[in-house]
Design a protein around this motif. Structure first.
Motif, PDB file in Angstrom:
ATOM      1  N   ALA A 253       0.827  -1.300   0.099  1.00 13.32           N
ATOM      2  CA  ALA A 253      -0.018   0.092   0.050  1.00 13.32           C
ATOM      3  C   ALA A 253       0.983   1.221   0.081  1.00 13.32           C
ATOM      4  O   ALA A 253       0.464   2.319  -0.708  1.00 13.32           O
ATOM      5  CB  ALA A 253      -0.880   0.041   1.138  1.00 13.32           C
ATOM      6  N   LEU A 254       1.870   1.237   0.715  1.00 10.70           N
ATOM      7  CA  LEU A 254       2.822   2.479   0.892  1.00 10.70           C
ATOM      8  C   LEU A 254       3.548   2.684  -0.534  1.00 10.70           C
ATOM      9  O   LEU A 254       3.714   3.789  -1.001  1.00 10.70           O
ATOM     10  CB  LEU A 254       3.987   2.138   2.005  1.00 10.70           C
ATOM     11  CG  LEU A 254       4.870   3.305   1.879  1.00 10.70           C
ATOM     12  CD1 LEU A 254       4.151   4.638   2.646  1.00 10.70           C
ATOM     13  CD2 LEU A 254       5.982   2.881   3.163  1.00 10.70           C
ATOM     14  N   VAL A 255       4.069   1.570  -1.113  1.00  7.71           N
ATOM     15  CA  VAL A 255       4.674   1.724  -2.523  1.00  7.71           C
ATOM     16  C   VAL A 255       3.628   2.185  -3.441  1.00  7.71           C
ATOM     17  O   VAL A 255       3.868   2.928  -4.271  1.00  7.71           O
ATOM     18  CB  VAL A 255       5.176   0.386  -2.907  1.00  7.71           C
ATOM     19  CG1 VAL A 255       5.450   0.274  -4.467  1.00  7.71           C
ATOM     20  CG2 VAL A 255       6.307  -0.067  -2.059  1.00  7.71           C
ATOM     21  N   ILE A 256       2.326   1.794  -3.429  1.00  7.75           N
ATOM     22  CA  ILE A 256       1.157   2.237  -4.329  1.00  7.75           C
ATOM     23  C   ILE A 256       0.935   3.728  -4.113  1.00  7.75           C
ATOM     24  O   ILE A 256       0.835   4.350  -5.293  1.00  7.75           O
ATOM     25  CB  ILE A 256       0.147   1.403  -4.367  1.00  7.75           C
ATOM     26  CG1 ILE A 256       0.435  -0.060  -4.857  1.00  7.75           C
ATOM     27  CG2 ILE A 256      -1.212   1.942  -5.031  1.00  7.75           C
ATOM     28  CD1 ILE A 256      -0.877  -1.078  -4.548  1.00  7.75           C
ATOM     29  N   ILE A 257       1.092   4.343  -3.082  1.00  5.90           N
ATOM     30  CA  ILE A 257       0.690   5.576  -2.496  1.00  5.90           C
ATOM     31  C   ILE A 257       1.837   6.307  -3.102  1.00  5.90           C
ATOM     32  O   ILE A 257       1.677   7.442  -3.657  1.00  5.90           O
ATOM     33  CB  ILE A 257       0.523   5.686  -1.140  1.00  5.90           C
ATOM     34  CG1 ILE A 257      -1.003   5.017  -0.652  1.00  5.90           C
ATOM     35  CG2 ILE A 257       0.432   7.070  -0.665  1.00  5.90           C
ATOM     36  CD1 ILE A 257      -1.370   5.049   0.922  1.00  5.90           C
ATOM     37  N   VAL A 258       3.348   6.001  -2.792  1.00  6.67           N
ATOM     38  CA  VAL A 258       4.269   6.754  -3.294  1.00  6.67           C
ATOM     39  C   VAL A 258       4.539   6.737  -4.880  1.00  6.67           C
ATOM     40  O   VAL A 258       4.642   8.079  -5.244  1.00  6.67           O
ATOM     41  CB  VAL A 258       5.593   6.167  -2.700  1.00  6.67           C
ATOM     42  CG1 VAL A 258       6.748   6.737  -3.305  1.00  6.67           C
ATOM     43  CG2 VAL A 258       5.735   6.275  -1.332  1.00  6.67           C
ATOM     44  N   VAL A 259       4.020   5.777  -5.541  1.00  7.07           N
ATOM     45  CA  VAL A 259       4.047   5.813  -6.918  1.00  7.07           C
ATOM     46  C   VAL A 259       3.028   6.620  -7.571  1.00  7.07           C
ATOM     47  O   VAL A 259       3.223   7.463  -8.404  1.00  7.07           O
ATOM     48  CB  VAL A 259       3.912   4.173  -7.633  1.00  7.07           C
ATOM     49  CG1 VAL A 259       3.782   4.350  -8.879  1.00  7.07           C
ATOM     50  CG2 VAL A 259       5.240   3.629  -7.033  1.00  7.07           C
TER      51      VAL A 259
END
Length: 126
Positions: free
Chosen positions: A11-17
């Motif tokens: 989820a964090l990676v998706i938010i950052v991307v």
């Protein structure tokens, strides 16, 4: 427990991307608007533009910013075209032209071989 950590990281990676892409596309839109205004100020009529190249992402070796390449109809030489580069740090558009295969600046005498010449408005911005 491990599943929660993995899901949280995903989820964090998706938010950052997603946030990075949002910032990129917003910056790209601002740059395109400024470049289009500069092209209008330069004096190239929209009806005479044959094609434009405005890549989604620049190569890593390209200068920071956004570049639009413009090809016009009925250009005397097919190797001649216009390059407009927006630099986000200075918030300015810079012009260069390709004349007979060589890139030249706005103040180079070879610019006279291009179909459209820079307007006084553009020349006074430099």
């Amino acid at each position: 427990m491990v599943k929660k950590i993995v899901l949280s990281l995903i989820a964090l990676v998706i938010i950052v991307v997603g946030a990075s892409l949002l910032v990129h596309f917003n910056s790209r839109k601002v740059a395109e608007d400024k470049i289009d205004q500069y092209i209008s100020d330069y004096g190239i009529p929209k009806k005479d533009i044959k094609s434009e190249e405005y890549p989604m992402f620049n190569s890593l070796s390209a200068p920071k910013g956004f570049t639009k390449t413009v090809y016009v109809k009925n250009e005397n030489n097919k190797d001649n075209y216009y390059i407009f580069h927006y630099d986000p740090s200075s918030k300015k558009v810079n012009f260069s032209g390709v004349v007979e295969g060589s890139e030249v600046s706005i103040h180079d005498k070879l610019i006279k071989k291009l179909k459209y010449q820079p307007s006084d408005k553009v020349l006074n911005q430099d």
